[in-house]
Scaffold this active site. Sequence first.
Site, PDB file in Angstrom:
ATOM      1  N   GLU A   1       0.779  -1.266  -0.073  1.00 41.76           N
ATOM      2  CA  GLU A   1       0.081   0.039  -0.159  1.00 41.76           C
ATOM      3  C   GLU A   1       1.038   1.033  -0.040  1.00 41.76           C
ATOM      4  O   GLU A   1       0.541   2.298   0.533  1.00 41.76           O
ATOM      5  CB  GLU A   1      -0.946  -0.129   1.157  1.00 41.76           C
ATOM      6  CG  GLU A   1      -1.882  -1.257   0.956  1.00 41.76           C
ATOM      7  CD  GLU A   1      -3.294  -1.143   1.591  1.00 41.76           C
ATOM      8  OE1 GLU A   1      -3.848  -0.031   1.703  1.00 41.76           O
ATOM      9  OE2 GLU A   1      -3.959  -2.113   1.818  1.00 41.76           O
TER      10      GLU A   1
HETATM   11  N1  CAA Z   1      -6.409  11.609  -4.312  1.00 42.31           N
HETATM   12  C1  CAA Z   1      -7.056  12.040  -5.398  1.00 42.31           C
HETATM   13  N2  CAA Z   1      -6.115  12.406  -6.580  1.00 42.31           N
HETATM   14  C2  CAA Z   1      -4.788  12.002  -6.394  1.00 42.31           C
HETATM   15  C3  CAA Z   1      -4.400  11.571  -5.067  1.00 42.31           C
HETATM   16  C4  CAA Z   1      -5.266  11.467  -4.170  1.00 42.31           C
HETATM   17  N3  CAA Z   1      -4.752  10.879  -2.903  1.00 42.31           N
HETATM   18  N4  CAA Z   1      -3.046  11.410  -5.185  1.00 42.31           N
HETATM   19  C5  CAA Z   1      -2.628  11.858  -6.717  1.00 42.31           C
HETATM   20  N5  CAA Z   1      -3.846  12.008  -7.189  1.00 42.31           N
HETATM   21  C6  CAA Z   1      -3.914  12.395  -8.538  1.00 42.31           C
HETATM   22  C7  CAA Z   1      -3.292  13.725  -8.709  1.00 42.31           C
HETATM   23  O1  CAA Z   1      -3.770  15.008  -8.604  1.00 42.31           O
HETATM   24  C8  CAA Z   1      -2.710  13.644 -10.355  1.00 42.31           C
HETATM   25  O2  CAA Z   1      -4.048  14.222 -11.024  1.00 42.31           O
HETATM   26  P1  CAA Z   1      -4.234  15.506 -12.030  1.00 42.31           P
HETATM   27  O3  CAA Z   1      -2.799  15.343 -12.901  1.00 42.31           O
HETATM   28  O4  CAA Z   1      -5.343  15.357 -12.590  1.00 42.31           O
HETATM   29  O5  CAA Z   1      -3.879  16.419 -10.781  1.00 42.31           O
HETATM   30  C9  CAA Z   1      -2.787  12.191 -10.689  1.00 42.31           C
HETATM   31  O6  CAA Z   1      -3.611  11.272  -9.566  1.00 42.31           O
HETATM   32  C10 CAA Z   1      -1.402  11.641 -10.695  1.00 42.31           C
HETATM   33  O7  CAA Z   1      -0.765  12.094  -9.508  1.00 42.31           O
HETATM   34  P2  CAA Z   1       0.738  12.131  -9.448  1.00 42.31           P
HETATM   35  O8  CAA Z   1       1.270  13.273 -10.630  1.00 42.31           O
HETATM   36  O9  CAA Z   1       1.120  12.670  -8.268  1.00 42.31           O
HETATM   37  O10 CAA Z   1       1.297  10.931  -9.921  1.00 42.31           O
HETATM   38  P3  CAA Z   1       2.823  10.188  -9.799  1.00 42.31           P
HETATM   39  O11 CAA Z   1       3.074   9.642 -10.827  1.00 42.31           O
HETATM   40  O12 CAA Z   1       3.625  11.300  -9.644  1.00 42.31           O
HETATM   41  O13 CAA Z   1       2.625   9.172  -8.521  1.00 42.31           O
HETATM   42  C11 CAA Z   1       2.317   8.332  -6.461  1.00 42.31           C
HETATM   43  C12 CAA Z   1       2.099   9.433  -7.267  1.00 42.31           C
HETATM   44  C13 CAA Z   1       1.838   9.031  -5.052  1.00 42.31           C
HETATM   45  C14 CAA Z   1       3.933   8.098  -6.281  1.00 42.31           C
HETATM   46  C15 CAA Z   1       1.409   7.135  -6.758  1.00 42.31           C
HETATM   47  O14 CAA Z   1       2.092   6.572  -7.924  1.00 42.31           O
HETATM   48  C16 CAA Z   1       1.602   6.027  -5.695  1.00 42.31           C
HETATM   49  O15 CAA Z   1       0.710   6.211  -4.652  1.00 42.31           O
HETATM   50  N6  CAA Z   1       2.315   4.906  -5.932  1.00 42.31           N
HETATM   51  C17 CAA Z   1       2.045   3.835  -4.811  1.00 42.31           C
HETATM   52  C18 CAA Z   1       1.191   2.584  -5.200  1.00 42.31           C
HETATM   53  C19 CAA Z   1       0.748   2.106  -4.288  1.00 42.31           C
HETATM   54  O16 CAA Z   1       0.444   2.268  -3.058  1.00 42.31           O
HETATM   55  N7  CAA Z   1       0.742   0.762  -4.303  1.00 42.31           N
HETATM   56  C20 CAA Z   1       0.220  -0.146  -3.464  1.00 42.31           C
HETATM   57  C21 CAA Z   1      -0.427  -1.267  -4.061  1.00 42.31           C
HETATM   58  S1  CAA Z   1      -2.023  -1.810  -3.559  1.00 42.31           S
HETATM   59  C22 CAA Z   1      -1.663  -3.007  -2.106  1.00 42.31           C
HETATM   60  O17 CAA Z   1      -0.499  -3.092  -1.941  1.00 42.31           O
HETATM   61  C23 CAA Z   1      -2.762  -3.543  -1.724  1.00 42.31           C
HETATM   62  C24 CAA Z   1      -2.356  -4.960  -1.077  1.00 42.31           C
HETATM   63  O18 CAA Z   1      -2.700  -6.035  -1.718  1.00 42.31           O
HETATM   64  C25 CAA Z   1      -2.073  -5.061   0.348  1.00 42.31           C
END
Ligand code: CAA
Length: 380
Positions: free
Chosen positions: A363
Amino acid sequence: MDFKLSEEHLMIRDAARDFAKQELLPGVIERDNKQEFPTEQVKKMGELGFLGMMVDPKYGGGGMDALSYAIVVEELSKVDASCSVIVSVNNSLVCYGIEAYGTEEQKQKYLTKLATGESIGAFCLSEPEAGSDATSQKTTAIDMGDHYVLNGTKNWITNGGSADFYLVIAQTDKEKGHRGINAFIVEKTWEGFEVGPKEDKLGIRGSDTHTLNFNDVKVPKENRIGEDGFGFKFAMKTLSGGRIGIAAQALGIAGGAYEMARDYSKIRKAFGTEICNHQAIAFKLADMHLEIEAARYLVYKSAWDKDNGNNYDMSSAMAKLKASKVAMDVTVEAVQVHGGNGFVKEYHVERMMRDAKITQIYEGTSEIQKIVISRGLLRD
Ligand code: CAA
């Protein structure tokens, strides 16, 4: 400001604590050894309402707040983190995702079963080349008019083999980047959907982690969640709540290991006295307790943010970052306090140390949490 839990929260905590001792503790070592999914225990957790805690009662849920959910995940994790991740994913990724963003039909068809534990859900975002870099989705969902066709591979999926319904994130329009991503509800029995081999893991070995393959899976249009292109935001918004669950899991693992170390130090003797009478051990206990307490405030604060309608993107990232570090540090120290016995499975703490590691990875890794926190700080 009130640091006291309400009567209701205390009752929920005690119910989860008793359940964990009576139903999860027996067999936890064997399930870890054999990588055995806790089928019976999950069934009982469903009956107790632990699988759809925050869902509106009209869809079969418990109608509770996020703090109750965090407390339950914490208590279950003190004993069995494999069970608590199943609870966490089902509640805060799958049930929440459908309840917050799904249509009424999706809620009636899927949420009612997921909230009661009749069915289990999985959240499928990660791919071989899209872990932290979640926008790089290679799984495709081609729009065919009245349905989509899904192709691709998802990795490290919790509940991968045992789930009935899967929330799948996929790229519909590559040109649009993250705005061309969609989220879908996929049923296990659909043609072209295949559960790959189970992963042989370091920790949370009772939970069931798989690769999933999608080969021309036909998904009806009504199974898309939200507007066209909402899938990435859906994943991000849902993961913010999921991170409260994983933070609570890390807090519970740390708490369970601390309690074992404390109790052991009161009975184990060295140099003519119980080892807790040696400052070397007493100071370790003091540090462990201090860090757990600090993590608890962040975890509960994040749940409180969610319950009070505040933005919780940053607070859940902070809670997860801190609690997962505390889980790792405390479990390593708990093994140390146990000495040679800490290295032996019978004493539980070695398993907790192995289980703790994943809380710094899934996550969103600790590094990703720092991205979320720093971007939140600099945005305003
Ligand atoms: N709420 C709403 N929108 C959001 C947001 C949020 N919390 N976070 C980002 N966004 C939106 C941004 O506003 C952007 O939209 P716009 O261009 O329209 O403004 C879009 O999403 C892209 O955001 P970023 O430009 O910030 O994207 P990025 O490529 O830089 O990545 C990141 C952001 C935070 C690194 C994201 O990729 C991330 O969270 N990565 C980790 C993924 C993760 O947590 N994976 C877990 C897998 S699930 C799991 O593990 C479950 C399990 O089985 C236990």
